[in-house]
Motif scaffolding. Structure first.
Motif, PDB file in Angstrom:
ATOM      1  N   GLU A  10       0.832  -1.211   0.000  1.00  0.00           N
ATOM      2  CA  GLU A  10       0.000   0.000   0.000  1.00  0.00           C
ATOM      3  C   GLU A  10       0.863   1.256   0.000  1.00  0.00           C
ATOM      4  O   GLU A  10       0.620   2.200  -0.761  1.00  0.00           O
ATOM      5  N   GLU A  11       1.866   1.264   0.863  1.00  0.00           N
ATOM      6  CA  GLU A  11       2.743   2.439   0.931  1.00  0.00           C
ATOM      7  C   GLU A  11       3.608   2.547  -0.321  1.00  0.00           C
ATOM      8  O   GLU A  11       3.863   3.647  -0.808  1.00  0.00           O
ATOM      9  N   LEU A  12       4.036   1.425  -0.855  1.00  0.00           N
ATOM     10  CA  LEU A  12       4.819   1.419  -2.091  1.00  0.00           C
ATOM     11  C   LEU A  12       4.021   2.044  -3.231  1.00  0.00           C
ATOM     12  O   LEU A  12       4.539   2.878  -3.979  1.00  0.00           O
ATOM     13  N   THR A  13       2.762   1.672  -3.358  1.00  0.00           N
ATOM     14  CA  THR A  13       1.955   2.202  -4.466  1.00  0.00           C
ATOM     15  C   THR A  13       1.525   3.649  -4.230  1.00  0.00           C
ATOM     16  O   THR A  13       1.169   4.335  -5.175  1.00  0.00           O
ATOM     17  N   ARG A  14       1.569   4.110  -2.994  1.00  0.00           N
ATOM     18  CA  ARG A  14       1.337   5.547  -2.754  1.00  0.00           C
ATOM     19  C   ARG A  14       2.536   6.351  -3.246  1.00  0.00           C
ATOM     20  O   ARG A  14       2.391   7.445  -3.788  1.00  0.00           O
ATOM     21  N   VAL A  15       3.729   5.806  -3.016  1.00  0.00           N
ATOM     22  CA  VAL A  15       4.959   6.472  -3.441  1.00  0.00           C
ATOM     23  C   VAL A  15       5.129   6.370  -4.964  1.00  0.00           C
ATOM     24  O   VAL A  15       5.580   7.315  -5.603  1.00  0.00           O
ATOM     25  N   ALA A  16       4.771   5.222  -5.513  1.00  0.00           N
ATOM     26  CA  ALA A  16       4.913   4.976  -6.955  1.00  0.00           C
ATOM     27  C   ALA A  16       3.577   4.467  -7.495  1.00  0.00           C
ATOM     28  O   ALA A  16       3.378   3.270  -7.662  1.00  0.00           O
TER      29      ALA A  16
END
Length: 82
Positions: A10-16
């Motif tokens: 989830e945090e990865l896809t917020r960043v990218a």
């Protein structure tokens, strides 16, 4: 029980946001395979810190380089902080 893989993705896809979490494999490297740059990695570390309340020192960045590594690292770190 927290699903740390899901939190990481989830945090990865917020960043990218161009990354589709459904296509990310457990051993995909965030920089080599998913093409995050160093600023993206810092933003991911910051997001994980905010969400989970743990510090991730720079020396530990290799421990979050793949979803599989990150899941184990985040689980250990959150338990140690409790």
């Amino acid at each position: 029980m927290t699903d740390y893989r899901a939190v990481f993705l989830e945090e990865l896809t917020r960043v990218a946001p161009d990354i589709d979490p459904a296509t990310v494999g457990d051993d995909d490297h965030i920089q080599e395979d998913l093409e995050l740059d160093s600023m993206d990695v810092l933003n991911l570390v910051s997001a994980l810190h905010e969400r989970l309340g743990i510090d991730i020192p720079e020396r530990d960045y290799p421990e979050i380089a793949t979803p599989a590594l990150a899941t184990a690292y985040l689980s250990r770190s959150v338990q140690a902080a409790s």
